[in-house]
Design an enzyme around this catalytic site. Structure first.
Site, PDB file in Angstrom:
ATOM      1  N   GLU A 188       0.842  -1.189   0.000  1.00 15.00           N
ATOM      2  CA  GLU A 188       0.000   0.000   0.000  1.00 15.00           C
ATOM      3  C   GLU A 188       0.881   1.243   0.000  1.00 15.00           C
ATOM      4  O   GLU A 188       2.109   1.170   0.052  1.00 15.00           O
ATOM      5  CB  GLU A 188      -0.955  -0.018   1.206  1.00 15.00           C
ATOM      6  CG  GLU A 188      -1.947  -1.177   1.138  1.00 15.00           C
ATOM      7  CD  GLU A 188      -2.980  -1.144   2.236  1.00 15.00           C
ATOM      8  OE1 GLU A 188      -3.045  -0.146   2.980  1.00 15.00           O
ATOM      9  OE2 GLU A 188      -3.733  -2.117   2.363  1.00 15.00           O
ATOM     10  N   HIS A 204      -9.027   9.730   3.343  1.00 15.44           N
ATOM     11  CA  HIS A 204      -8.693   8.661   2.409  1.00 15.44           C
ATOM     12  C   HIS A 204      -8.979   9.149   0.996  1.00 15.44           C
ATOM     13  O   HIS A 204     -10.042   9.715   0.730  1.00 15.44           O
ATOM     14  CB  HIS A 204      -9.508   7.405   2.710  1.00 15.44           C
ATOM     15  CG  HIS A 204      -8.936   6.173   2.093  1.00 15.44           C
ATOM     16  ND1 HIS A 204      -8.998   5.924   0.739  1.00 15.44           N
ATOM     17  CD2 HIS A 204      -8.276   5.121   2.640  1.00 15.44           C
ATOM     18  CE1 HIS A 204      -8.396   4.775   0.483  1.00 15.44           C
ATOM     19  NE2 HIS A 204      -7.948   4.260   1.619  1.00 15.44           N
ATOM     20  N   ARG A 249      -1.124   9.321   1.582  1.00 13.22           N
ATOM     21  CA  ARG A 249      -2.543   9.625   1.416  1.00 13.22           C
ATOM     22  C   ARG A 249      -2.834  11.115   1.362  1.00 13.22           C
ATOM     23  O   ARG A 249      -3.723  11.548   0.621  1.00 13.22           O
ATOM     24  CB  ARG A 249      -3.338   8.977   2.558  1.00 13.22           C
ATOM     25  CG  ARG A 249      -3.454   7.484   2.415  1.00 13.22           C
ATOM     26  CD  ARG A 249      -4.196   6.852   3.576  1.00 13.22           C
ATOM     27  NE  ARG A 249      -4.402   5.438   3.336  1.00 13.22           N
ATOM     28  CZ  ARG A 249      -4.917   4.604   4.222  1.00 13.22           C
ATOM     29  NH1 ARG A 249      -5.276   5.045   5.418  1.00 13.22           N
ATOM     30  NH2 ARG A 249      -5.086   3.330   3.924  1.00 13.22           N
ATOM     31  N   HIS A 295     -11.243   9.827   7.134  1.00 13.75           N
ATOM     32  CA  HIS A 295     -10.954   8.409   7.360  1.00 13.75           C
ATOM     33  C   HIS A 295     -10.360   8.093   8.723  1.00 13.75           C
ATOM     34  O   HIS A 295     -10.803   7.162   9.389  1.00 13.75           O
ATOM     35  CB  HIS A 295     -10.006   7.923   6.268  1.00 13.75           C
ATOM     36  CG  HIS A 295      -9.745   6.457   6.272  1.00 13.75           C
ATOM     37  ND1 HIS A 295     -10.754   5.522   6.161  1.00 13.75           N
ATOM     38  CD2 HIS A 295      -8.586   5.739   6.379  1.00 13.75           C
ATOM     39  CE1 HIS A 295     -10.238   4.298   6.182  1.00 13.75           C
ATOM     40  NE2 HIS A 295      -8.921   4.405   6.331  1.00 13.75           N
ATOM     41  N   ARG A 302      -0.562   9.001   9.039  1.00 12.55           N
ATOM     42  CA  ARG A 302      -0.461   7.564   9.295  1.00 12.55           C
ATOM     43  C   ARG A 302      -0.038   6.784   8.056  1.00 12.55           C
ATOM     44  O   ARG A 302      -0.577   6.981   6.972  1.00 12.55           O
ATOM     45  CB  ARG A 302      -1.813   7.042   9.789  1.00 12.55           C
ATOM     46  CG  ARG A 302      -1.863   5.535   9.985  1.00 12.55           C
ATOM     47  CD  ARG A 302      -3.196   5.102  10.540  1.00 12.55           C
ATOM     48  NE  ARG A 302      -4.291   5.305   9.606  1.00 12.55           N
ATOM     49  CZ  ARG A 302      -4.717   4.406   8.730  1.00 12.55           C
ATOM     50  NH1 ARG A 302      -4.096   3.240   8.635  1.00 12.55           N
ATOM     51  NH2 ARG A 302      -5.744   4.652   7.939  1.00 12.55           N
TER      52      ARG A 302
END
Length: 514
Positions: free
Chosen positions: A118, A234, A280, A341, A376
């Protein structure tokens, strides 16, 4: 066992919340004595169930905890607590074994655990279960394991206050939502595992329960709140008129899907060297700019080139949801846009999950361990819950005691005396004033809006009224922290201060109730 509030009783540990953090703590803590789990919804009504992508751990032959740590620090934009992050990355493989012991079956390929990649990960290290149903698989396994005589679970039970006596957390006040009965529960330790606060925003991947309750409860009790300005949006949530927001996992891009604008151009390479697998915050802002340039409310996620991936098998929930919306992701691009998110900040804890109030602990999304910094790293969230949940119980088993050291330069902040008139009004205000792109006038306007809302009603015991009070508190903290931080970093972006300012702002903001 399950039930309803009854005779006043003392527990070794009281856990507030029934997501992965709450249930994992309950399961680990049952050896210490009777455990009580309180949850305002049903046992499986939590953010965990909606976590699609997976859980990060350096278990692959080409990976290492050191590399996981380096990626975590890089993603956190200069604010990661390196001690906490080291604990996360080095203890992660052992916590995967714990989850397997509790019945979680992770996907495998050729006899080896299947690992996905990811955004901002330099290696494929994301374990998944049921394809894109990792959170649901973990929640189901832990829920089944928690049906134990040593664990009492009271659902539809809303914790309205933390009882702090002589400077220590001694218990909780709660109301059973189906009967209206109020009850006190006493505990040797109180653990907050209430999840996040996505319902602050009009577009969110979070379920209805994610209203920031744990953060507001701890703040009202006198605990420190840190990094509350850092909220992760997100990049890819399904955006179809008339349909609710639905997360399209980052793992889809990890398999090779490409973001395209309405003209069909793959645009992410213009914004970051990692293109579609950039952090992100970068991807979310890039999408916003493409939408603004084209006057659209979405871009497209193109999976049509993934000929070697069985999309229906790899992403069964996403595939089925898209089909219900009339989108066959094998041949149709998916309309997506960013949505709120994950909360990086929360109740400040040390590496044992201790807050600044003795006997009060926190773990999971409501806690701020410092491992995420300002942004994060994908799939570190589920791992954080079990790593620090385990450490909470280890600390209690060793005798507990003490508290996190108070922050010397913490900022006194008065709790708002007003509350949002409705969820929708608060969500619209926060999306406009504290969303993906912020500026000073907008943040000030948000605070002025809060000050103009009706006065709080003391003793509000309906779930909706209580949640609006809690959300107002968290919103005021977030707006204030974002207004004070005159720079852009990670999940906090100010269009009037677009650059990162390490000289003045490579530091955390910590708030305490005035």
């Amino acid at each position: 066992m399950t039930g309803a509030p009854g005779t006043r009783q003392r527990y070794a540990v009281i856990v507030v919340g029934s997501g992965i953090s709450g249930l994992f703590v309950a399961l680990e803590a049952r050896r210490l004595g009777p455990v009580l789990v309180l949850t305002k919804g049903s046992i499986d009504d939590c953010n965990t169930r909606w976590a699609q992508g997976g859980i990060a751990a350096a278990v692959g032959p080409l990976d290492s905890p050191e590399q996981h740590l380096a990626d975590t620090i890089a993603a956190g934009a200069g604010l990661v607590d390196e001690e906490a992050a080291r604990i996360l990355c080095f203890e992660a493989p052992a916590r995967i074994r714990d989850l397997v012991r509790y019945g979680v079956s992770f996907d495998s390929l050729g006899g080896e655990v299947a690992l996905g990649r990811e955004a901002a990960h330099s290696r494929a290290r994301v374990l998944h279960a049921g394809g894109d149903q990792t959170g649901a698989a973990i929640e189901t396994a832990l829920s089944a394991a928690a049906m134990d005589p040593a664990i009492t679970i009271l659902d539809h039970t809303l914790v309205t206050r933390l009882a702090v006596e002589e400077g220590e957390a001694r218990g909780v006040e709660a109301v059973h939502l189906q009967t209206g009965e109020r009850e006190w529960y006493e505990g040797d330790a109180i653990v907050l595992g209430t999840g996040g606060a996505g319902q602050l925003f009009s577009h969110t991947t979070n379920p209805e329960v994610a209203t920031g309750d744990g953060v507001a409860l701890a703040f009202d009790a006198g605990a420190e709140i840190a990094d509350i300005e850092f909220y992760q949006f997100h990049p890819t949530a399904l955006r179809v008129p008339g349909l609710p927001t639905f997360l399209i996992s980052e793992a889809v891009r990890g398999e090779g899907a490409v973001l395209r604008n309405l003209a069909g151009e793959a645009f992410m390479q213009r914004y970051h060297p990692l293109a579609d697998l950039a952090p992100r915050d970068v991807v979310s802002r890039a999408i916003v700019r493409e939408m603004r340039r084209e006057g659209s409310d979405h871009v497209f996620l193109d999976c049509t080139g993934l000929k070697s991936v069985d999309l229906a098998a790899r992403f069964p929930a996403i595939f089925a949801h898209c089909m219900e919306a009339g989108i066959d992701m094998r041949v149709d691009p998916i309309p997506v846009a960013p949505a709120a998110h994950y909360l990086m900040g929360g109740v400040r804890t040390d590496t044992w999950g201790r807050t600044t109030i003795p006997r009060l602990y926190a773990c999971g999304e409501c806690a701020c361990t410092g491992v995420h910094g300002a942004n994060r790293l994908a799939s570190n969230s589920l791992m954080e819950t079990v790593v620090f949940g385990k450490r909470v119980v280890e600390h209690l088993a060793a005798g507990g005691g003490g508290a996190a050291t108070a922050t010397p330069d913490r900022i006194p902040f008065p709790a708002p005396s007003t509350a949002a008139p409705s969820h929708r009004e608060l969500q619209a205000m926060m999306w406009e004033c504290a969303g993906i792109e912020r500026d000073g006038p907008g943040l000030e306007r948000g605070l002025q809006t809060i000050s103009g809302w009706p006065a709080r009603q003391p003793g509000a015991c309906t779930r909706g009224a209580f949640e609006r009070q809690q959300m107002t508190t968290v919103a005021a903290l977030m707006l204030t922290a974002a207004l004070r931080r005159t720079e852009s970093r990670g999940g906090h972006y100010r269009s009037d201060y677009p650059e990162r300012d390490d000289a003045h702002w490579r530091r955390r903001q910590v708030f305490i109730r005035a």
